[in-house]
Design an enzyme around this catalytic site. Structure first.
Site, mmCIF file in Angstrom:
data_model
loop_
_atom_site.group_PDB
_atom_site.id
_atom_site.type_symbol
_atom_site.label_atom_id
_atom_site.label_comp_id
_atom_site.label_asym_id
_atom_site.label_seq_id
_atom_site.Cartn_x
_atom_site.Cartn_y
_atom_site.Cartn_z
ATOM 1 N N CYS A 2 3.420 15.665 -91.856
ATOM 2 C CA CYS A 2 4.004 14.582 -91.031
ATOM 3 C C CYS A 2 2.991 13.817 -90.181
ATOM 4 C CB CYS A 2 5.078 15.085 -90.068
ATOM 5 S SG CYS A 2 6.415 15.971 -90.840
ATOM 6 N N GLY A 28 2.996 11.975 -95.132
ATOM 7 C CA GLY A 28 4.387 12.253 -95.456
ATOM 8 C C GLY A 28 5.039 11.061 -96.091
ATOM 9 N N ASN A 102 5.264 16.487 -85.255
ATOM 10 C CA ASN A 102 4.365 16.918 -86.336
ATOM 11 C C ASN A 102 3.973 18.357 -86.031
ATOM 12 O OD1 ASN A 102 0.897 16.181 -87.247
ATOM 13 N ND2 ASN A 102 2.461 17.214 -88.405
ATOM 14 N N GLY A 103 4.245 19.243 -86.976
ATOM 15 C CA GLY A 103 3.889 20.648 -86.755
ATOM 16 C C GLY A 103 5.008 21.542 -87.233
ATOM 17 N N CYS A 238 -6.740 22.637 -86.989
ATOM 18 C CA CYS A 238 -6.501 23.142 -88.338
ATOM 19 C C CYS A 238 -7.623 22.687 -89.280
ATOM 20 C CB CYS A 238 -5.164 22.605 -88.823
ATOM 21 S SG CYS A 238 -4.850 22.936 -90.551
ATOM 22 N N TYR A 244 -8.436 18.635 -96.546
ATOM 23 C CA TYR A 244 -7.578 17.882 -97.465
ATOM 24 C C TYR A 244 -6.694 16.854 -96.790
ATOM 25 C CZ TYR A 244 -3.424 16.951 -100.282
ATOM 26 O OH TYR A 244 -2.396 16.328 -100.935
HETATM 27 P P1 AMP Z 1 -2.448 23.023 -107.007
HETATM 28 O O1 AMP Z 1 -3.582 23.984 -107.024
HETATM 29 O O2 AMP Z 1 -1.980 22.554 -108.327
HETATM 30 O O3 AMP Z 1 -1.284 23.590 -106.233
HETATM 31 O O4 AMP Z 1 -2.902 21.710 -106.241
HETATM 32 C C1 AMP Z 1 -4.078 21.654 -105.523
HETATM 33 C C2 AMP Z 1 -4.351 20.250 -105.107
HETATM 34 O O5 AMP Z 1 -3.284 19.738 -104.322
HETATM 35 C C3 AMP Z 1 -5.589 20.203 -104.229
HETATM 36 O O6 AMP Z 1 -6.717 19.876 -104.964
HETATM 37 C C4 AMP Z 1 -5.266 19.134 -103.202
HETATM 38 O O7 AMP Z 1 -5.773 17.887 -103.634
HETATM 39 C C5 AMP Z 1 -3.786 19.113 -103.160
HETATM 40 N N1 AMP Z 1 -3.291 19.890 -101.992
HETATM 41 C C6 AMP Z 1 -3.887 20.872 -101.339
HETATM 42 N N2 AMP Z 1 -3.106 21.352 -100.360
HETATM 43 C C7 AMP Z 1 -1.987 20.644 -100.387
HETATM 44 C C8 AMP Z 1 -0.802 20.655 -99.629
HETATM 45 N N3 AMP Z 1 -0.624 21.514 -98.641
HETATM 46 N N4 AMP Z 1 0.135 19.746 -99.945
HETATM 47 C C9 AMP Z 1 -0.031 18.884 -100.942
HETATM 48 N N5 AMP Z 1 -1.127 18.829 -101.706
HETATM 49 C C10 AMP Z 1 -2.100 19.703 -101.448
#
Ligand code: AMP
Length: 446
Positions: A2, A28, A102-103, A238, A244
């Site tokens: 978020c 989000g 957010n959180g 965090c 990411y």
């Molecule tokens: P997967 O290993 O298929 O679950 O997806 C990993 C990829 O999703 C990573 O390389 C990131 O680019 C992306 N990612 C990492 N953490 C998250 C998250 N919490 N929510 C959405 N996408 C994420």
């Protein structure tokens, strides 16, 4: 995950809130909303989907007032229904209030059950609604004291923006797990937003981060604002914001996300001992780290995977079936570049392993001979409970498999991760971080 935004003392409050939400769309995409006050009434507009599909020139122009708050939703608590879109608006004894969060509150269930037993009727599934009920039930004489009292029952990671008709309250939990910054608008007003990339878009001047444990109180028509140290700060931003989540052009806690990602790539490269023709970033999440990786090893970087930008991020859609489809829709490898090559692919993280497995299979089909996979963060072994949407233990591949088993599953020739120490070294060892996904140190307990 978020995004939140708060704007005050600006004739364009809702427009600025809209631009800020647009800049923070990556935080989000499920729902979005803006509440605005003209000093007499609070009006709210929210809907499901992306910012641009909900707001337009006409409806933004109808949101008149000099105080606005807004929210982009990515569900970490609650569901994807419109009832769970924010800001949450309610009328209580002191008048109307709107709240965005957010959180993630780790004691949400205990507090919700207690409130329901006391007669509260919940309209959403969100932890954020607890705060509204706590404010409504408080016996304190004004909103400030009621909000402060309510926060004593909020254990977890949070950035809240709360609007009444004439005031804007902003608060960040004492660990400052999620980012929140303050800036001055060109027309003299103030804006707070989850990420500084929101300020760049509207040319607001960054002032400072909201401090962990700090509450800011702004009043319509007044330039001065109040700052209260509500809780003693124990900063632990965090690490995943740097890895990411945040946009690379944001400055989080004084550090450029882009520079941090490049550094992670450099440190990852230091231990990479294989000979390759070039580095391939996974677009877009692996690009900054791959740049650092390639420059450290002085080898070329090839954009051998092309991303279709008209498909949202994978992982956003809740079903496994759609997630697979999305990878295929999104990424196309270039055969001519990859044919017969030895490559190292750099990405930011492996969560379930679905994306990396698909990418490696796409690259092999495109003719790559040897595929090393280098991940610019440590193995994700624990679900994050503080506002990052990582799945359960069962789904986290590194919680269940060794590095070699993960390598085999995703189909790479070699696989490397940053260690936790290397991650800390990349981010700077003089600060503390929230590293729950990697070390399972759930330092905020209910
Ligand atoms: P997967 O290993 O298929 O679950 O997806 C990993 C990829 O999703 C990573 O390389 C990131 O680019 C992306 N990612 C990492 N953490 C998250 C998250 N919490 N929510 C959405 N996408 C994420």
């Amino acid at each position: 995950m978020c995004a939140v935004v708060g704007v005050i003392n600006s004739k364009q409050a809702s427009l600025y809130a809209y631009y800020a939400l647009f800049a923070m769309q990556h935080r989000g995409q499920e729902a979005s909303g803006i509440s605005v006050s003209d000093g007499k009434n609070l009006q709210t507009l929210k809907g499901k989907g992306e910012v641009n599909t909900i707001f337009n020139e006409t409806n933004i122009a109808s949101l008149q007032g000099e105080l606005a708050i807004g929210h982009n939703r990515y569900s970490t608590a609650g569901s994807a229904s419109l009832a769970d879109a924010q800001p949450i608006v309610a009328s209580c004894m002191l008048g109307e209030v709107a709240l965005a969060h957010n959180g993630n509150l780790v004691n949400k269930d205990e507090v919700r059950t207690r409130l329901i037993n006391e007669g509260a009727i919940f309209r959403s599934n969100m932890d954020t609604e607890n705060v509204i009920h706590l404010i409504a039930r408080s016996k304190k004489p004004n909103l400030k004291e009621r909000f402060i009292e309510s926060l004593k029952d909020c254990i977890g990671a949070y950035c809240f923006v709360l609007a009444s008709k004439g005031k804007l309250f902003v608060v960040r939990d004492r660990f400052g797990v999620r980012p929140l910054s303050l800036a001055k608008l060109k027309d003299g007003g103030y804006i707070v937003a989850s990420e500084s990339c929101a300020f760049d878009l509207i040319e607001a001047e960054f002032i400072r981060d909201v401090k962990p444990g700090e509450m800011l109180i702004f009043t319509l028509g007044k330039d001065e604002f109040e700052s209260i140290e509500l809780f003693k700060a124990e900063p632990r931003i965090c690490a995943f914001e740097y890895i990411y989540f945040a946009r690379p052009d944001s400055i989080v806690e004084g550090k450029s996300v882009y520079e941090m990602r490049k550094k992670m790539g450099e440190i990852l490269a230091d231990k990479f001992k294989h000979k390759v023709d070039f580095v391939v970033p996974v677009p877009d999440s692996g690009v900054s780290a791959a740049l650092g990786f390639a420059s450290r090893l002085k080898i070329p970087l090839e954009m051998a995977i092309v991303r279709n930008h008209y498909v949202g991020r994978t992982f956003i859609e809740p079903t496994q079936e759609l997630r697979n489809l999305r990878v295929k829709l999104k990424l196309n490898p270039m055969h001519k570049v990859l044919e017969g090559k030895e490559i190292v692919v750099v990405d930011d993280s492996i969560v379930r392993g679905t994306t990396s497995k698909k990418i490696i299979s796409l690259l092999r089909n495109a003719g790559a001979k040897t595929i090393h996979f280098a991940v610019a963060c440590p193995e994700i072994k624990f679900p994050d409970l503080y506002g990052i949407d990582t799945p359960t233990f069962e789904e986290l591949i590194s919680a269940n498999k060794s590095v070699d088993e993960v390598r085999e599953y995703i189909g790479a020739d070699t696989l490397s991760f940053l260690s936790i120490d290397e991650l800390k070294q990349s981010l700077g060892t003089q600060r503390q971080y929230s590293l729950v996904s990697f070390d399972g140190d759930y330092f905020i307990k209910s």
